[in-house]
Each structure stands twice: as structure tokens, then as C-alpha cells.
Design an enzyme around this catalytic site. Structure first.
Site, PDB file in Angstrom:
ATOM      1  CE  LYS A 108      -3.148   2.851   2.583  1.00 21.40           C
ATOM      2  NZ  LYS A 108      -3.685   3.196   3.921  1.00 21.40           N
ATOM      3  N   GLY A 169      -8.089   9.440   9.814  1.00 23.00           N
ATOM      4  CA  GLY A 169      -8.387   9.495  11.234  1.00 23.00           C
ATOM      5  C   GLY A 169      -9.462  10.477  11.640  1.00 23.00           C
ATOM      6  CB  ALA A 195      -8.294   7.922   4.738  1.00 25.68           C
ATOM      7  N   GLY A 196     -10.915   8.097   6.751  1.00 25.42           N
ATOM      8  CA  GLY A 196     -12.029   8.958   7.096  1.00 25.42           C
ATOM      9  C   GLY A 196     -13.301   8.269   7.523  1.00 25.42           C
ATOM     10  CG  ASN A 217      -5.923   1.241  11.987  1.00 26.59           C
ATOM     11  OD1 ASN A 217      -4.715   1.378  11.890  1.00 26.59           O
ATOM     12  ND2 ASN A 217      -6.447   0.719  13.066  1.00 26.59           N
ATOM     13  CB  THR A 218      -8.769   5.716  13.201  1.00 24.58           C
ATOM     14  OG1 THR A 218      -7.436   5.885  12.718  1.00 24.58           O
ATOM     15  CG2 THR A 218      -8.944   6.556  14.450  1.00 24.58           C
TER      16      THR A 218
END
Length: 263
Positions: A108, A169, A195-196, A217-218
Site C-alpha cells: 500500500k 483518522g 481513510a475517514g 483502522n481508526t
């Protein structure tokens, strides 16, 4: 008739490998490796990302490695170049990952601009992408939600394009479904939202738009109950995918009775 999504027939292909889970999960920010493993298992993810610059893949006398909890014979380990701010650093990190993972070619690619924003540096990303593709890497590229850039990365030979939904995040969800739709409709390779994402409804929307998969992830690691949120994300992916396959009703400006009028 069973109208659920059969994950084992509704598969997708990445770098020549078939997967049935459309949720990819990151391994950072968890309380410990045990919680990471439990969240990954609850999510049903088959691909897990690892930040090479931040995670040790080799066990020491003091601690085991992440791979002790997420073995490569069970999961596809997706090393990423998180924390890189130049093409040079990203290329070096990708080469290090390939060495650490015994020739593993899937990567990635993430080349960031400034640390306070974490948006991709597209100029540096193009340079790194071109080099890594030429070196035989299967590149999954993190980029902005620009349809022109996405098509350029595809033309370079990327294995997948990964447009952001909103800043890394942030948990803001999808800020421009129009841009994502334009990317998806022109693509011939997997489009993976990255992301987001903040919660399961964001994941469902991404899948309803027609994205191949979602990486996050977050949203799981920083949830009050990460393992429970991982389960919610799995179900969100399944619901969104089923809705996409079913085909939503058209949007209308005026009310339309759901029951037919009597004659």
C-alpha cells in the site's frame, strides 16, 4: 429464495488472488496485539495492513511480533508506507517490506504532504508509484478523490486505487460521493475507500456506491469497544454490498404513494 450475499461466490480479485471479505483492516492504535487479533477476527477481514515504519515484524526476547497473532498463512499482510513524506522514503520502505516479508510484492503506497493534514502528496505519489510498478510491486495507491488522478494511477499499472473518503483518522465519513462515483464508473481495477470512515453507516454508503471494498483502522481501534465495532463494520459492508446488488429505487422530488390508489 435466499437473498443474502454469498461471500464465497461474490468474491473480488486483487493482484491475482481472490477474496470474499470486502473489509480490509489496519493494525495500528489498538490496546495490544490480543485486541488487534480479536478485532480482525470479528471483522472477517482477510487482508490486514501493517505500517512498516511503526511496527516490528520480527519477535524479540522482550515481545512477540504482530505476525505471531496474525500469521501470514491465515491473512494477507499488506505492508504500507505510512509516515513517508517523499517518494524516496516510500520506495525505500516498500523495498524494506519486501525484504522483511520474503519477496512479498503487494504494497500500500502512501506518500503524505504535511503532517498536520495527512493529505496525499500527489506529485511524490506519482513518482513513487511509477518506480514501484517498474520494480514489480503490486501497488495499492492511497490518493485523493480526484477521478483524473485515479485513472492515471490505473494507467501506471496499479493493482488498486484507494481514494480517501475524508482526512485520515477524522471519522467524517464520505464527503464527496459524487467524486467517488466518477472514479468507480471509469475504473477497471478495484476501488477501495481508504481513510475517514467513522462508523458502519459510512462503510455501507461506500459499498452502496459500488466500491470494491473499504479499508479502515481508526474507526475500529479507537471505538469504545473495538471488537464490537469490528463486527458492526463487517455487517455494514455486507448490507451495503447487498443494497448495491439489489439496486436502489430512484430518488424523486415529489411524494409517491407506496400503496396503489383504489379505482
Amino acid at each position: 429464495m435466499n437473498h443474502t450475499v454469498n461471500q464465497h461466490t461474490d468474491s473480488w480479485t486483487l493482484a491475482g488472488v481472490s477474496y470474499h471479505s470486502r473489509l480490509l483492516l489496519g493494525t495500528g492504535k489498538y490496546q495490544d496485539f490480543e485486541q488487534t487479533r480479536d478485532a480482525v477476527q470479528a471483522s472477517g477481514a482477510q487482508i490486514v495492513t501493517v505500517a512498516i515504519r511503526r511496527t516490528s515484524l520480527k519477535p524479540t526476547d522482550q515481545s512477540p511480533s504482530l505476525l505471531s497473532y496474525l500469521p501470514p498463512d491465515t491473512y494477507t499482510i499488506l505492508p504500507n508506507t505510512a509516515g513517508c513524506y517523499s517518494a524516496k522514503d516510500a520506495i525505500y520502505t516498500a523495498e524494506l517490506a519486501r525484504e522483511l516479508l520474503d519477496g512479498h510484492a503487494l504494497i500500500k503506497l502512501e506518500v503524505l504532504g504535511e503532517e498536520s493534514q495527512l493529505y496525499p502528496n500527489i506529485r511524490e505519489t506519482f513518482v513513487a508509484c511509477e518506480t514501484l510498478c517498474a520494480q514489480g510491486f503490486s501497488v495499492m495507491v492511497y490518493t485523493n478523490d480526484d477521478p483524473v488522478c485515479a485513472k492515471e494511477f490505473e494507467a501506471m499499472g496499479c493493482a488498486a486505487v484507494m481514494p480517501l473518503a475524508s482526512p485520515i483518522g477524522s471519522g467524517l465519513g464520505i464527503l464527496s460521493d459524487y467524486n467517488l462515483l466518477r472514479i468507480i464508473e471509469r475504473a477497471t481495477i478495484p476501488i477501495i475507500v481508504d481513510a475517514g470512515v467513522g462508523t458502519a453507516s459510512d462503510v455501507a454508503i461506500a459499498m452502496e456506491l459500488g466500491c470494491t471494498a473499504v479499508l479502515l483502522n481508526t474507526a475500529v481501534a479507537c471505538a469504545r469497544h473495538p471488537v464490537q465495532m469490528a463486527t458492526a463494520m463487517k455487517l455494514g459492508v455486507q448490507a451495503g454490498r447487498l443494497a448495491f446488488l439489489a439496486g436502489r429505487m430512484p430518488k424523486r422530488q415529489l411524494a409517491h404513494a407506496s400503496s396503489p390508489a383504489r379505482e
